[in-house]
Design an enzyme around this catalytic site. Structure first.
Site, PDB file in Angstrom:
ATOM      1  N   GLU A 117      29.592  32.677  38.682  1.00  0.00           N
ATOM      2  CA  GLU A 117      30.390  32.093  39.766  1.00  0.00           C
ATOM      3  C   GLU A 117      31.566  33.008  40.116  1.00  0.00           C
ATOM      4  OE1 GLU A 117      32.484  28.490  38.085  1.00  0.00           O
ATOM      5  OE2 GLU A 117      31.220  29.015  36.382  1.00  0.00           O
ATOM      6  N   LYS A 119      35.340  34.244  40.660  1.00  0.00           N
ATOM      7  CA  LYS A 119      36.607  33.941  39.986  1.00  0.00           C
ATOM      8  C   LYS A 119      37.673  33.901  41.075  1.00  0.00           C
ATOM      9  CE  LYS A 119      39.447  35.388  36.137  1.00  0.00           C
ATOM     10  NZ  LYS A 119      40.701  35.492  36.880  1.00  0.00           N
ATOM     11  N   ASP A 121      41.172  33.605  42.980  1.00  0.00           N
ATOM     12  CA  ASP A 121      42.497  34.108  42.657  1.00  0.00           C
ATOM     13  C   ASP A 121      43.522  33.045  43.041  1.00  0.00           C
ATOM     14  OD1 ASP A 121      44.274  35.873  41.695  1.00  0.00           O
ATOM     15  OD2 ASP A 121      44.122  37.315  43.337  1.00  0.00           O
ATOM     16  N   TYR A 229      35.739  24.306  37.944  1.00  0.00           N
ATOM     17  CA  TYR A 229      34.847  25.191  37.208  1.00  0.00           C
ATOM     18  C   TYR A 229      34.573  24.778  35.767  1.00  0.00           C
ATOM     19  CZ  TYR A 229      39.256  27.526  35.879  1.00  0.00           C
ATOM     20  OH  TYR A 229      40.512  27.815  35.433  1.00  0.00           O
ATOM     21  N   LYS A 318      35.845  41.822  36.304  1.00  0.00           N
ATOM     22  CA  LYS A 318      36.947  42.019  37.247  1.00  0.00           C
ATOM     23  C   LYS A 318      36.570  43.051  38.318  1.00  0.00           C
ATOM     24  CE  LYS A 318      40.559  40.167  36.832  1.00  0.00           C
ATOM     25  NZ  LYS A 318      41.679  40.031  35.927  1.00  0.00           N
ATOM     26  N   CYS A 412      55.820  65.692  70.478  1.00  0.00           N
ATOM     27  CA  CYS A 412      54.495  65.536  69.866  1.00  0.00           C
ATOM     28  C   CYS A 412      54.301  66.605  68.788  1.00  0.00           C
ATOM     29  CB  CYS A 412      53.422  65.668  70.947  1.00  0.00           C
ATOM     30  SG  CYS A 412      51.755  65.749  70.259  1.00  0.00           S
ATOM     31  N   CYS A 415      51.401  69.102  70.326  1.00  0.00           N
ATOM     32  CA  CYS A 415      51.538  69.915  71.545  1.00  0.00           C
ATOM     33  C   CYS A 415      52.977  70.063  72.032  1.00  0.00           C
ATOM     34  CB  CYS A 415      50.671  69.326  72.650  1.00  0.00           C
ATOM     35  SG  CYS A 415      51.341  67.793  73.315  1.00  0.00           S
ATOM     36  N   CYS A 430      52.416  60.392  73.023  1.00  0.00           N
ATOM     37  CA  CYS A 430      52.614  61.767  73.473  1.00  0.00           C
ATOM     38  C   CYS A 430      52.309  61.778  74.960  1.00  0.00           C
ATOM     39  CB  CYS A 430      51.648  62.681  72.716  1.00  0.00           C
ATOM     40  SG  CYS A 430      51.287  64.217  73.571  1.00  0.00           S
ATOM     41  N   CYS A 436      47.060  68.004  75.370  1.00  0.00           N
ATOM     42  CA  CYS A 436      47.345  67.924  73.924  1.00  0.00           C
ATOM     43  C   CYS A 436      46.029  68.047  73.147  1.00  0.00           C
ATOM     44  CB  CYS A 436      48.028  66.589  73.611  1.00  0.00           C
ATOM     45  SG  CYS A 436      48.206  66.275  71.846  1.00  0.00           S
TER      46      CYS A 436
HETATM   47  N1  5U1 Z   1      35.041  30.422  38.078  1.00  0.00           N
HETATM   48  C1  5U1 Z   1      35.778  30.338  36.974  1.00  0.00           C
HETATM   49  N2  5U1 Z   1      37.023  30.749  36.881  1.00  0.00           N
HETATM   50  N3  5U1 Z   1      37.415  30.488  35.625  1.00  0.00           N
HETATM   51  C2  5U1 Z   1      38.598  30.718  35.027  1.00  0.00           C
HETATM   52  N4  5U1 Z   1      35.352  29.840  35.818  1.00  0.00           N
HETATM   53  C3  5U1 Z   1      36.372  29.915  34.951  1.00  0.00           C
HETATM   54  N5  5U1 Z   1      36.462  29.542  33.679  1.00  0.00           N
HETATM   55  C4  5U1 Z   1      37.616  29.738  33.056  1.00  0.00           C
HETATM   56  C5  5U1 Z   1      38.704  30.327  33.692  1.00  0.00           C
HETATM   57  C6  5U1 Z   1      39.991  30.528  32.987  1.00  0.00           C
HETATM   58  O1  5U1 Z   1      37.767  29.381  31.773  1.00  0.00           O
HETATM   59  C7  5U1 Z   1      36.625  28.899  31.063  1.00  0.00           C
HETATM   60  C8  5U1 Z   1      36.846  29.255  29.661  1.00  0.00           C
HETATM   61  C9  5U1 Z   1      36.468  27.434  31.253  1.00  0.00           C
END
Ligand code: 5U1
Length: 678
Positions: A117, A119, A121, A229, A318, A412, A415, A430, A436
């Protein structure tokens, strides 16, 4: 009042709103227009106002509550919230799978199932549901103790206040990531800039800042989502034996999960998932910083256990960071096709977004001022996908005494002509025009480009050489290149020279639209050039038209009309056109046909799959010249779908709807039957 004691009408309305909320925010499948939702919501507000005793804590109107009185209180997680170990390449991912097989006593080549899946941010959070009712939201904090953010998580529409359906455990802790959509982040920052507020650095910081607001009314205005998740505490009920099935069940209970969750076993499948997601990364509406691979089966997870704060059964793959710190060594100024002067930061080379970057655009002087940038500064460079790297922030704390202000040139750099900045415009230019060398080179690159004269084989490098050796200075010089001259150049062999000369000769026969576009008039793109060609039919009529007449052309506003009129008013531009005609460049001309009389007027076409003979942009241009509209999606309104090789869902949909489908070959024959030279 508890929900089941509410009068039936109000209970039904709450359920209906809840369903639409779930369809919109969790499934991304809204079934009613927003305005209708708003009407239902208003109705509920009115009923609740008139009957305050009917208001339940789970009512869709009750997402924004009061501020916590004593700030954020601390929450000790019943089960620690773990972090993840990282892998940075395929080899490290392979090592991870190997370690797992060893621990489980399996042969190295035995393939077990993994959940894969994205991750996200964002900010890791925990939600606690008791008897299906959301009773608490907490940040991860240090993994053991987090902060109570219940008042804020309640405002996030993709988090259900009450779980849907049935079968959920009495006590269920759900974990996931709260994040901000890229578009919402951009809009929020634009608004903040307008009113002079501080800007957020990126969507993750914006999400973190939003979720840690004491006033939930502020959080409610922020475009936040939550994607689940994993589960934590589960009591008084059961969940499936594997991760993927559990996430799907969470989804059926109204919680959002990521649509790119898949199952994979061997390393090859995992690597192809990485490849696919890496390509998709920039198109996703949210930021991801990698992928997570987890052993899918919970019994196996349990056997594998943990090391310190991370499970042995999961790893984060990553992606290369899209931002990095580096130093601005100098700022130079580039001259573009239309004379626009672009400041470019020359950087100490830095690895970012998967490549080494040593230049970044600074756009214009206003941007340099906005950034507060000086030469010698330490800056954050951002590079995503194939987009040109840009300086996004200056780390002023790292500024030294040696830093120097950026001075915008008055002449410029190529030129020596005067640089001018028209009032109200951000860009300085310019004034040298085609005298030019830099503008000449860029103009030539544009003239031969695919959508213009399409002289395949005359690339940027070759033009660079031809210009620097003074073999080509003006467009028409291209047509006087000889085999003897070209053969003298490095890496130009007999065959490639013959091929290039044949292409130059063949492409002399062009269309009026391509020719107008090729001239490189400011703000005159492909579509405008086509509209001019359709409207006037003859180049001389375009040249003779004044700004007022030009403004009558579809999509031509006062600015474009002014650029066109002033281009054709300059004698040297008319000379360029005449010399090209003399060199043999030609196109069919004729009385314009009224748009509604064009062969495909009013028809809607969709192009899908790979068109090998002409490519999509050429196919699109032909269709538009014939009066058709080219749409990106198939619907009942589509008249015809042109399906190239490897066509996918659009072709299936067209077939389902009984829409006419043409193969590429049939399409070419069809165009030829309408007199198009293909
Ligand atoms: N998609 C996803 N992100 N994430 C972050 N799964 C997931 N699982 C995580 C974390 C910190 O920890 C698992 C150990 C449940």
């Amino acid at each position: 009042m508890s929900v089941d004691k509410l009068p039936q009408e109000i209970q039904q309305l709450c359920e209906e709103l809840d369903l639409h909320n779930y369809r919109y925010h969790v499934l991304d499948e809204p079934s009613i227009p927003d305005a209708h939702y708003d009407k239902l919501f208003k109705q509920l507000q009115v009923w609740e106002k008139d009957n305050p005793e009917w208001v339940s804590a789970q009512s869709p109107t009750q997402r924004v509550g009061a501020k916590p009185k004593n700030g954020f209180s601390q929450i000790t997680h019943e089960m620690p919230m773990l972090s993840l170990d990282n892998a940075f390449d395929g080899a490290e991912l392979g090592e991870f799978s190997k370690r797992i097989n060893e621990r489980l006593g399996l042969a190295v080549d035995k393939e077990i199932e993994y959940a894969c899946e994205p991750k996200l941010d964002g900010i890791a959070v925990s939600l606690l549901y008791e008897k299906g009712v959301l009773i608490r939201g907490a940040t991860r904090g240090d993994g053991t103790v987090g902060e109570d953010i219940t008042h804020n998580v309640r405002t996030i529409a993709s988090i259900p206040l009450k779980l849907r359906g049935e079968g959920y455990p009495d006590k269920l802790e759900v974990r996931g990531e709260i994040y901000m959509l890229k578009a919402g982040f951009k809009a929020m920052n634009e608004q903040a800039a307008k009113i002079g507020d501080k800007l957020f650095v990126n969507p993750r910081n914006a999400a973190a800042g939003s979720i840690r607001q004491l006033d939930p009314r502020i959080t409610a205005r922020r475009p936040l989502e939550m994607c689940c998740y994993s589960v934590g505490v589960v009591e008084g009920g059961e969940i499936p034996e594997d991760h993927i099935a559990t996430l799907k069940l969470l989804n059926s209970w109204g919680l959002k999960i990521n649509p790119h969750l898949i199952s994979a076993s061997g390393i090859a499948d995992k690597l192809s998932y990485i490849e696919k997601m890496q390509q998709l990364r920039d198109q996703l509406p949210y930021e991801i910083d990698g992928l997570v691979f987890k052993v899918n089966n919970y019994h196996l997870q349990q056997r594998l256990g943990f090391i310190s704060r991370a499970p042995r059964w999961a790893i984060a793959y990553k992606f290369p960071a899209q931002e990095a710190l580096t130093k601005v060594e100098k700022v130079e100024f580039q001259v573009g096709r239309t004379g626009a002067i672009t400041p470019v930061a020359r950087l100490t080379p830095v690895f970012v977004g998967g490549v080494t970057v040593s230049n970044a655009t600074l756009h214009n002087m206003d941007e340099i001022e906005r950034l507060g940038l000086k030469v010698g500064d330490t800056v954050v460079v951002h590079r995503a996908g194939d987009v040109i790297p840009k300086v996004v922030r200056v780390i002023t704390e790292k500024r030294t005494e040696n830093s120097e202000a950026v001075v915008f040139p008055t002449l410029c750099p190529v030129c020596d002509s005067q640089i001018v900045r028209i009032e109200g415009e951000a860009i300085s230019r310019c004034s040298g025009g085609l005298t030019c060398a830099a503008q000449r080179k860029e103009a030539l690159i544009h003239y031969v480009s695919k959508k213009a004269l399409d002289i395949d084989g005359l690339g940027e490098k070759l033009i660079d050489t031809l210009v620097s050796k003074e073999m080509v200075a003006k467009f028409d010089d291209i047509y006087y290149l000889t085999k003897t001259n070209l053969m003298r150049l490095e890496r130009m062999g007999d065959k490639s020279v013959d091929k290039l000369l044949a292409t130059i000769e063949r492409t002399k026969q062009t269309t009026l639209a391509r020719f107008i576009y090729a001239l490189g008039i400011r703000e005159v793109g492909e579509a405008t050039a086509r509209n001019l060609s359709v409207e006037f039919g003859f180049l001389d009529r375009v040249i003779a038209a004044d700004a007022e007449r030009l403004e009558q052309v579809t999509d031509v506003g006062p600015i474009v009309a002014k650029h066109l009129a002033s281009f054709f008013a300059q004698a040297h531009n008319i000379e360029v056109i005449e010399s090209l005609r003399k060199a043999g460049v030609n196109w069919p001309e004729g009385e314009p046909i009224a748009v509604e009389e064009l062969a495909l007027a009013g028809k809607v076409y969709v192009l899908t799959g790979t068109l090998e003979m002409m490519g999509r942009s050429e196919a699109k241009a032909h269709l538009q010249e014939l009066g058709a509209k080219v749409s990106g999606s198939v619907s009942k309104k589509t008249d015809c779908v042109v399906a190239g090789s490897a066509a996918g869902s659009k072709l299936t949909k067209a077939q389902d709807l009984g829409i006419e489908v043409l193969t590429e070959q049939e399409f070419v024959l069809f165009l030829q039957s309408l007199g198009v030279v293909v």
